[in-house]
Design a protein around this motif. Structure first.
Motif, mmCIF file in Angstrom:
data_model
loop_
_atom_site.group_PDB
_atom_site.id
_atom_site.type_symbol
_atom_site.label_atom_id
_atom_site.label_comp_id
_atom_site.label_asym_id
_atom_site.label_seq_id
_atom_site.Cartn_x
_atom_site.Cartn_y
_atom_site.Cartn_z
ATOM 1 N N MET A 1 0.851 -1.176 0.000
ATOM 2 C CA MET A 1 0.000 0.000 0.000
ATOM 3 C C MET A 1 0.893 1.234 0.000
ATOM 4 S SD MET A 1 -2.901 1.231 2.711
ATOM 5 C CE MET A 1 -4.198 0.199 2.108
ATOM 6 N N THR A 2 0.643 2.133 -0.927
ATOM 7 C CA THR A 2 1.443 3.342 -1.037
ATOM 8 C C THR A 2 0.865 4.441 -0.141
ATOM 9 O OG1 THR A 2 0.138 4.210 -2.871
ATOM 10 C CG2 THR A 2 1.997 2.758 -3.429
ATOM 11 N N ALA A 3 1.593 5.537 -0.037
ATOM 12 C CA ALA A 3 1.118 6.670 0.762
ATOM 13 C C ALA A 3 -0.149 7.270 0.151
ATOM 14 C CB ALA A 3 2.208 7.720 0.866
ATOM 15 N N ALA A 4 -0.215 7.282 -1.185
ATOM 16 C CA ALA A 4 -1.416 7.810 -1.841
ATOM 17 C C ALA A 4 -2.637 6.948 -1.524
ATOM 18 C CB ALA A 4 -1.201 7.895 -3.352
ATOM 19 N N ASP A 5 -2.443 5.632 -1.478
ATOM 20 C CA ASP A 5 -3.551 4.746 -1.115
ATOM 21 C C ASP A 5 -4.017 4.999 0.311
ATOM 22 O OD1 ASP A 5 -3.409 3.560 -3.618
ATOM 23 O OD2 ASP A 5 -2.150 1.891 -2.931
ATOM 24 N N ALA A 6 -3.062 5.170 1.223
ATOM 25 C CA ALA A 6 -3.418 5.433 2.617
ATOM 26 C C ALA A 6 -4.153 6.766 2.747
ATOM 27 C CB ALA A 6 -2.172 5.419 3.487
ATOM 28 N N LEU A 7 -3.684 7.779 2.019
ATOM 29 C CA LEU A 7 -4.370 9.077 2.041
ATOM 30 C C LEU A 7 -5.780 8.970 1.479
ATOM 31 C CD1 LEU A 7 -1.657 11.702 1.041
ATOM 32 C CD2 LEU A 7 -3.062 11.702 3.089
ATOM 33 N N LEU A 8 -5.926 8.246 0.388
ATOM 34 C CA LEU A 8 -7.261 8.072 -0.189
ATOM 35 C C LEU A 8 -8.196 7.363 0.776
ATOM 36 C CD1 LEU A 8 -6.523 7.178 -3.909
ATOM 37 C CD2 LEU A 8 -7.623 9.231 -3.038
ATOM 38 N N LEU A 9 -7.702 6.327 1.442
ATOM 39 C CA LEU A 9 -8.537 5.624 2.421
ATOM 40 C C LEU A 9 -8.890 6.519 3.602
ATOM 41 C CD1 LEU A 9 -6.963 2.062 2.481
ATOM 42 C CD2 LEU A 9 -9.222 2.713 1.650
ATOM 43 N N GLY A 10 -7.924 7.283 4.103
ATOM 44 C CA GLY A 10 -8.194 8.186 5.220
ATOM 45 C C GLY A 10 -9.182 9.280 4.866
ATOM 46 N N LEU A 11 -8.950 9.921 3.717
ATOM 47 C CA LEU A 11 -9.870 10.984 3.290
ATOM 48 C C LEU A 11 -11.251 10.427 2.964
ATOM 49 C CD1 LEU A 11 -7.437 13.096 1.106
ATOM 50 C CD2 LEU A 11 -8.540 13.814 3.231
ATOM 51 N N GLY A 12 -11.286 9.225 2.393
ATOM 52 C CA GLY A 12 -12.576 8.593 2.125
ATOM 53 C C GLY A 12 -13.326 8.293 3.403
ATOM 54 N N ALA A 13 -12.612 7.831 4.429
ATOM 55 C CA ALA A 13 -13.261 7.558 5.718
ATOM 56 C C ALA A 13 -13.791 8.848 6.343
ATOM 57 C CB ALA A 13 -12.276 6.873 6.658
ATOM 58 N N VAL A 14 -13.013 9.937 6.254
ATOM 59 C CA VAL A 14 -13.477 11.222 6.773
ATOM 60 C C VAL A 14 -14.718 11.685 6.009
ATOM 61 C CG1 VAL A 14 -12.879 13.673 6.959
ATOM 62 C CG2 VAL A 14 -11.247 11.942 7.667
ATOM 63 N N ALA A 15 -14.701 11.546 4.687
ATOM 64 C CA ALA A 15 -15.846 11.986 3.877
ATOM 65 C C ALA A 15 -17.092 11.163 4.195
ATOM 66 C CB ALA A 15 -15.508 11.884 2.390
ATOM 67 N N VAL A 16 -16.942 9.849 4.319
ATOM 68 C CA VAL A 16 -18.107 8.999 4.630
ATOM 69 C C VAL A 16 -18.610 9.282 6.040
ATOM 70 C CG1 VAL A 16 -18.807 6.598 5.015
ATOM 71 C CG2 VAL A 16 -17.546 7.212 2.966
ATOM 72 N N GLY A 17 -17.685 9.444 6.996
ATOM 73 C CA GLY A 17 -18.096 9.743 8.369
ATOM 74 C C GLY A 17 -18.818 11.078 8.473
ATOM 75 N N ALA A 18 -18.277 12.104 7.821
ATOM 76 C CA ALA A 18 -18.924 13.409 7.854
ATOM 77 C C ALA A 18 -20.256 13.374 7.111
ATOM 78 C CB ALA A 18 -18.009 14.473 7.252
#
Length: 179
Positions: A1-18
């Motif tokens: 898993m690359t840093a871009a993948d981790a960022l996408l997963l983190g930002l996606g989780a924030v977007a879904v949670g919000a």
């Protein structure tokens, strides 16, 4: 898993949670602020995907204009901004439909791509995007601007109780020409 993948997963989780907080909160103003967080996380996703122009358009148009328009409309119409007790409907049907739709779309994407690598097209430029928006998409762009203007005028009309009343119901001028 690359840093871009981790960022996408983190930002996606924030977007879904919000996004979940937007539809589950009982405070209208808080829902608008959660919407700002959700749209900001989506702008972050666009930045990770190296679509800087789309990210800044997301911030300027959606976060900067639409959410502010929503909050102004709430304030102008004098809607209750605290917790609303009339929002007591059960949430399980919506959660069931949303979860089923999400699982169905996930199964569809997994079945369609089977985890294969997809080659990306050449990155677009602001010039090509401008040609599309103001060439092929100019009519929907203008219709949207008229729709937003109508929403703003409607909010102003709803906030003024004296507009639309017959003149007999309006308070008349007093001595000296003042109301």
């Amino acid at each position: 898993m690359t840093a871009a993948d981790a960022l996408l997963l983190g930002l996606g989780a924030v977007a879904v949670g919000a996004g979940a907080l937007v539809v589950t909160t009982r405070h209208l103003v808080r829902a608008g602020l959660y919407l700002v967080v959700c749209l900001g996380a989506l702008a972050g996703v666009y930045l990770v995907l190296t679509a800087e122009l789309v990210a800044w358009v997301q911030v300027l148009i959606y976060v900067g204009a639409v959410v502010v328009l929503l909050l102004f409309a709430v304030m102008l119409t004098r809607a209750p901004i605290g917790a609303s007790d009339d929002l007591d409907r059960p949430g399980w049907p919506a959660a069931l439909i949303g979860g089923g739709t999400g699982l169905g779309l996930t199964a569809l994407l997994v079945d369609a791509f089977r985890w294969t690598r997809v080659d990306l097209p050449e990155p677009g430029t602001a010039e090509r995007l401008g040609e599309q928006v103001f060439g092929a998409w100019v009519l929907p762009f203008e219709v949207l601007s008229v729709l937003l203007l109508a929403a703003l005028v409607g909010a102003i009309v709803l906030s003024r109780p004296d507009i639309g009343r017959p003149s007999a119901d309006r308070p008349g001028p007093t001595a000296g020409g003042r109301r």
